[in-house]
Write a protein that holds these residues in place. Structure first.
Motif, PDB file in Angstrom:
ATOM      1  N   PRO A  30      68.929 -40.012 -14.002  1.00 22.78           N
ATOM      2  CA  PRO A  30      68.691 -40.925 -13.295  1.00 22.78           C
ATOM      3  C   PRO A  30      69.410 -41.522 -12.154  1.00 22.78           C
ATOM      4  O   PRO A  30      70.764 -41.530 -12.230  1.00 22.78           O
ATOM      5  CB  PRO A  30      68.352 -42.187 -14.384  1.00 22.78           C
ATOM      6  CG  PRO A  30      68.215 -41.208 -15.626  1.00 22.78           C
ATOM      7  CD  PRO A  30      69.110 -40.138 -15.355  1.00 22.78           C
ATOM      8  N   ASP A  31      69.161 -41.977 -10.968  1.00 25.71           N
ATOM      9  CA  ASP A  31      69.876 -42.339  -9.949  1.00 25.71           C
ATOM     10  C   ASP A  31      70.724 -43.701 -10.308  1.00 25.71           C
ATOM     11  O   ASP A  31      71.758 -43.734  -9.894  1.00 25.71           O
ATOM     12  CB  ASP A  31      68.830 -43.024  -8.711  1.00 25.71           C
ATOM     13  CG  ASP A  31      68.355 -41.445  -8.191  1.00 25.71           C
ATOM     14  OD1 ASP A  31      68.989 -40.605  -8.487  1.00 25.71           O
ATOM     15  OD2 ASP A  31      67.143 -41.522  -7.542  1.00 25.71           O
ATOM     16  N   HIS A  32      70.257 -44.674 -11.232  1.00 25.49           N
ATOM     17  CA  HIS A  32      70.976 -45.665 -11.383  1.00 25.49           C
ATOM     18  C   HIS A  32      72.020 -45.317 -12.253  1.00 25.49           C
ATOM     19  O   HIS A  32      73.303 -45.839 -12.177  1.00 25.49           O
ATOM     20  CB  HIS A  32      70.093 -46.968 -12.151  1.00 25.49           C
ATOM     21  CG  HIS A  32      69.591 -46.270 -13.532  1.00 25.49           C
ATOM     22  ND1 HIS A  32      68.219 -45.707 -13.617  1.00 25.49           N
ATOM     23  CD2 HIS A  32      69.868 -46.412 -14.699  1.00 25.49           C
ATOM     24  CE1 HIS A  32      68.119 -45.434 -14.575  1.00 25.49           C
ATOM     25  NE2 HIS A  32      69.169 -45.880 -15.611  1.00 25.49           N
ATOM     26  N   GLU A  36      70.387 -43.594 -21.891  1.00 26.07           N
ATOM     27  CA  GLU A  36      69.542 -43.034 -21.016  1.00 26.07           C
ATOM     28  C   GLU A  36      68.221 -42.319 -21.774  1.00 26.07           C
ATOM     29  O   GLU A  36      67.549 -41.427 -20.938  1.00 26.07           O
ATOM     30  CB  GLU A  36      70.031 -42.229 -19.874  1.00 26.07           C
ATOM     31  CG  GLU A  36      71.058 -42.871 -18.897  1.00 26.07           C
ATOM     32  CD  GLU A  36      69.970 -44.327 -18.226  1.00 26.07           C
ATOM     33  OE1 GLU A  36      69.000 -44.081 -18.032  1.00 26.07           O
ATOM     34  OE2 GLU A  36      70.607 -45.226 -17.952  1.00 26.07           O
TER      35      GLU A  36
END
Length: 657
Positions: free
Chosen positions: A342-344, A387
C-alpha cells in the motif's frame, strides 16, 4: 544408484563382513578344505613311505639271498683250494672272506643295502649256520690247512666233505626262509600299491564330491538365484543349508533380495519424489539464470532493483515486496522500489532507521523469516501485520561481504520458506548486491573519466585561449591609450597584432573543439591517425608522413583514444612552437606498442623545460595521458635540431581489444 540404495548396500556389506568374522573355525570352508587336504596328504605320504620301506627291505633281502647263496659256492671252493693249493688263491683269504660274508649277513649293511629279515625263524637258522661254521666247519678247515700232503690230509678232507652237505643244507634252509619272507613282503608291496591306487581314486572321487557339495553346488544355486533376480523374479530366496562362507553369502543374498523387493515396491513413489525434487531444482536453476542474466545487463540501479523484485515475487508467489538500500552514514533504510505494498505504508516507511523494523534488523541478523505474525508477541507493533500480511521473509543484499540493503517478500497467507528457497534467495541477494556495486563503480569511473577530461580541457584552454585573450586584453588597453592620444602610428602598429591574436585564438579554439570531438570509428586507430596527420598537413602546410609497422593485435578502444589524443597534442605543439618544415610519425605495433613523432624545427633546450616545470601545459597533458596508459613517455630535443617525442606501451600493460 541413489544415496539410500548405496547406504543400504553398505549395510548389507557390513552385515556380511560381520557374519564372516563370527563363523566358527570348524565350520569355515577354508578350514575344511585345508583339513581334508592335510589328511589326504598325510595318508598318501604314509602309504608312499611304507612302500618305500618295503622296497628297501626287499632290496636288502635280495642282497642277503645273494650273499647267503654265495656261501654254498664258497664252501665247495674251500675244498678245491685245499685239495689244489695255488699261489693265486689262498685258503686263509677264502676263510676270511667267508667270515666277512657271515658277519654282513648277521649285522647287515644299510648302505648297500643288505640285511636279513628279522624274523624268529631266520634269526634261529642264521644262528645255526654261524654256530656250525664256527664250531665244526672252520676248525676242520684250519686243521686241513695245517696238515701237509698225505693220507692223513685225505682222511681229514673226507671227514670235512661228509659234514659239508649238512652245512650247505643249513645255508639252503636259511636262503629258503629269506625267500619266503621276501615273497610275503613282495605280496604286501603289491597290496600297498594296489591300495594306494584305490585310495587315490577314492580320494579323487571324494574330493570332487566335496568340492561339488561345498563349492560348486552353492555357487550354482547362487548363480541361478542371481539369474532369476535379473529376470525380475524378486521373490527368489536361497536356502541356508550351511553355516560356512556360502551360508553367509546366501544370507546376504536374501537380505539384498528383500531390500531390492522393498525398493521395487516403493520405486514409483521414489521416482515421483526424485522427479519433483529435480523439477524444483530445475526451476531454481532457471530462476537463478534468468535473474543473473537480467542483473548482468546495463541497467540503472533502480531498474535493476525493480526487475529483480518483480521476478522474485513471481517465483515466490509473493503478494508484496520492497527493496531497501542502507545509508551507512545515517543508518537509514530507504525504499528504492516496491510492488504490491500500500502507498500509505510506503509513505510512512520510505525512510526509517535500520533498528525500527524487521527489514532493517535483517542487515545485522541476516535472514529473517516470519511464518505467522499471529504467533509473535502481540504487544509489539508490526506494520506489516497491521496491513494484513501473515508471513514475511527478509534477505540481505550483499556485495563483498558488505550489507548494501535488504529485500522483503510479504504474503497474505501463511507461507513456509524452504531451505532450498532460502538458499536461492540468499544467492540472488548476493547477485543483486554485486550488480548494484558494479553500477556504482561504473558511475564513479565515468565521473572520474569526465573529471579528467575536464581537467585536460581546462589545461588546454589555459595554455592557449587564456594566454591569447590576455595578450589581446593588453593590446586593447594599449589601443585605448593610443586613441586617447590620437597616435595614429601606434594604432597602425597595434591593429595587425590584434588581428593576429584574434586569428590565433580562433585557431586554438577550433583545434581544441576538433580534438575533444574526436572519436574512434570501429576502433580503426590507423585510419583516425592518418586523418589527423592529413588535417594537420592541410592546415599548416608542413610536409608530414606517417608510417605503420608490425602486425600486432589492436589496442583496446580506451588505449587507442589516448594514443590519438597524444598524437594530436604533439602535432599541436609542432604547429605552435616548432617552426618545422617536416614531421615524421612512426607507429610500431608488435608485442610492444610505440609512437614516435619527430620534427626538424627549432627545438629547445631540455634545461629550459626543466626550469619551466609544469608551466608547459602541452607537455604535461601528454605526460598525464601516458600515465593513464601506464606507458613510458620521453622527449628528446636540442636547440636547432628539432624535437622527438617517444611513447612506448609495454606488452604487460596492453589491454585486450
Amino acid at each position: 544408484m541413489s544415496i539410500d540404495q548405496t547406504a543400504n548396500a553398505r549395510v548389507v556389506t557390513a552385515k556380511v563382513a560381520h557374519s564372516s568374522q563370527h563363523i566358527p573355525m570348524g565350520k569355515r570352508l577354508t578350514f575344511r578344505i585345508l583339513s581334508m587336504t592335510a589328511i589326504g596328504l598325510v595318508l598318501t605320504l604314509a602309504a608312499i613311505a611304507y612302500t618305500l620301506l618295503l622296497s628297501w627291505q626287499l632290496e636288502g633281502g635280495g642282497a642277503a639271498i645273494n650273499e647267503a647263496g654265495s656261501l654254498r659256492m664258497r664252501s665247495y671252493r674251500l675244498v678245491q683250494v685245499i685239495e689244489h693249493p695255488s699261489s693265486e688263491i689262498s685258503a686263509t683269504k677264502e676263510v676270511i672272506e667267508f667270515d666277512r660274508v657271515l658277519a654282513d649277513l648277521q649285522q647287515g649293511d644299510p648302505r648297500r643295502p643288505l640285511f636279513l629279515p628279522q624274523t624268529d625263524a631266520i634269526r634261529a637258522q642264521m644262528h645255526n649256520v654261524l654256530t656250525t661254521w664256527q664250531s665244526n666247519m672252520r676248525p676242520d678247515l684250519e686243521a686241513l690247512m695245517r696238515i701237509g700232503e698225505g693220507e692223513q690230509k685225505q682222511l681229514a678232507l673226507k671227514a670235512y666233505l661228509q659234514k659239508l652237505p649238512h652245512f650247505v643244507d643249513d645255508i639252503n634252509r636259511l636262503v629258503s626262509l629269506v625267500e619266503v619272507e621276501l615273497a610275503e613282503k613282495t605280496t604286501w608291496l603289491r597290496l600297498c600299491q594296489t591300495a594306494l591306487i584305490f585310495m587315490s581314486l577314492a580320494a579323487s572321487v571324494a574330493l570332487l564330491y566335496l568340492l561339488y557339495l561345498w563349492i560348486v553346488g552353492p555357487v550354482a544355486r547362487m548363480r541361478a538365484g542371481i539369474a532369476k533376480m535379473s529376470q525380475d523374479e524378486l521373490d527368489v530366496r536361497l536356502p541356508i543349508e550351511t553355516e560356512d562362507e556360502f551360508g553367509v553369502l546366501a544370507q546376504a543374498f536374501n537380505h539384498m533380495a528383500d531390500h531390492v523387493q522393498s525398493v521395487h515396491r516403493t520405486l514409483e513413489d521414489r521416482v515421483s519424489e526424485k522427479t519433483a525434487k529435480l523439477q524444483a531444482q530445475n526451476h531454481e536453476m532457471s530462476t537463478l539464470y534468468e535473474i543473473a542474466g537480467f542483473l548482468a545487463g546495463p541497467h540503472a540501479i533502480e531498474e535493476l532493483c525493480r526487475g529483480f523484485l518483480h521476478r522474485i515475487m513471481q517465483r515466490m508467489h509473493a503478494d508484496g515486496g520492497t527493496v531497501r538500500i542502507l545509508d551507512k552514514h545515517s543508518d537509514n533504510m530507504h525504499i528504492t522500489v516496491h510492488e504490491g505494498v500500500p502507498d500509505h505504508m510506503i509513505e510512512q516507511e520510505h525512510c526509517i532507521k535500520k533498528d525500527d523494523c524487521l527489514c532493517g534488523a535483517a542487515t545485522q541478523q541476516g535472514v529473517i523469516v516470519v511464518r505467522d505474525f499471529r504467533m509473535l508477541d502481540q504487544q509489539k507493533r508490526y506494520r506489516c501485520a497491521e496491513e494484513g500480511y501473515v508471513s514475511l521473509a527478509v534477505f540481505q543484499i550483499l556485495a563483498r561481504e558488505q550489507v548494501l540493503g535488504t529485500f522483503s517478500l510479504h504474503f497474505l497467507k501463511e507461507r513456509l520458506v524452504t531451505i532450498e528457497e532460502r538458499r536461492l534467495l540468499e544467492t540472488l541477494g548476493k547477485n543483486l548486491g554485486a550488480a548494484i556495486e558494479n553500477q556504482r563503480l561504473i558511475a564513479k569511473e565515468k565521473e572520474f573519466a569526465v573529471s579528467q577530461e575536464r581537467n585536460l580541457l581546462a589545461q588546454g584552454l589555459h595554455d592557449s585561449i587564456a594566454q591569447g585573450l590576455n595578450f589581446l586584453n593588453l593590446q586593447v588597453q594599449m589601443l585605448d591609450d593610443a586613441l586617447k592620444r590620437s597616435d595614429l602610428s601606434e594604432i597602425a602598429d597595434i591593429s595587425p597584432l590584434l588581428k593576429a591574436g584574434v586569428q590565433e585564438s580562433y585557431e586554438d579554439v577550433r583545434e581544441l573543439l576538433l580534438n575533444f570531438r574526436t572519436r574512434l570509428q570501429d576502433s580503426n586507430l590507423e585510419g583516425e591517425m592518418r586523418n589527423v596527420v592529413a588535417k594537420f598537413q592541410r592546415q599548416t602546410g608542413v610536409h608530414t608522413t606517417i608510417d605503420f609497422r608490425g602486425t600486432g593485435a589492436p589496442l583496446a578502444p580506451e588505449q587507442q583514444l589516448q594514443v590519438l589524443f597524444i598524437l594530436q597534442e604533439a602535432l599541436s605543439n609542432v604547429r605552435k612552437h616548432a617552426q618545422a618544415s617536416e614531421v615524421n610519425v612512426v607507429v610500431e605495433n608488435e608485442r610492444d606498442f610505440s609512437l614516435r613523432v619527430r620534427d626538424n624545427g627549432a627545438g629547445f633546450a631540455m634545461e629550459d623545460v626543466a626550469l619551466k616545470g609544469e608551466g608547459h601545459v602541452g607537455l604535461r597533458i601528454m605526460q598525464e595521458r601516458a600515465q593513464r596508459l601506464s606507458a613510458q613517455f620521453e622527449i628528446q630535443s636540442e636547440s636547432g635540431t628539432g624535437t622527438t617525442i617517444h611513447l612506448r606501451l609495454q606488452r604487460t600493460e596492453r589491454l585486450v581489444a
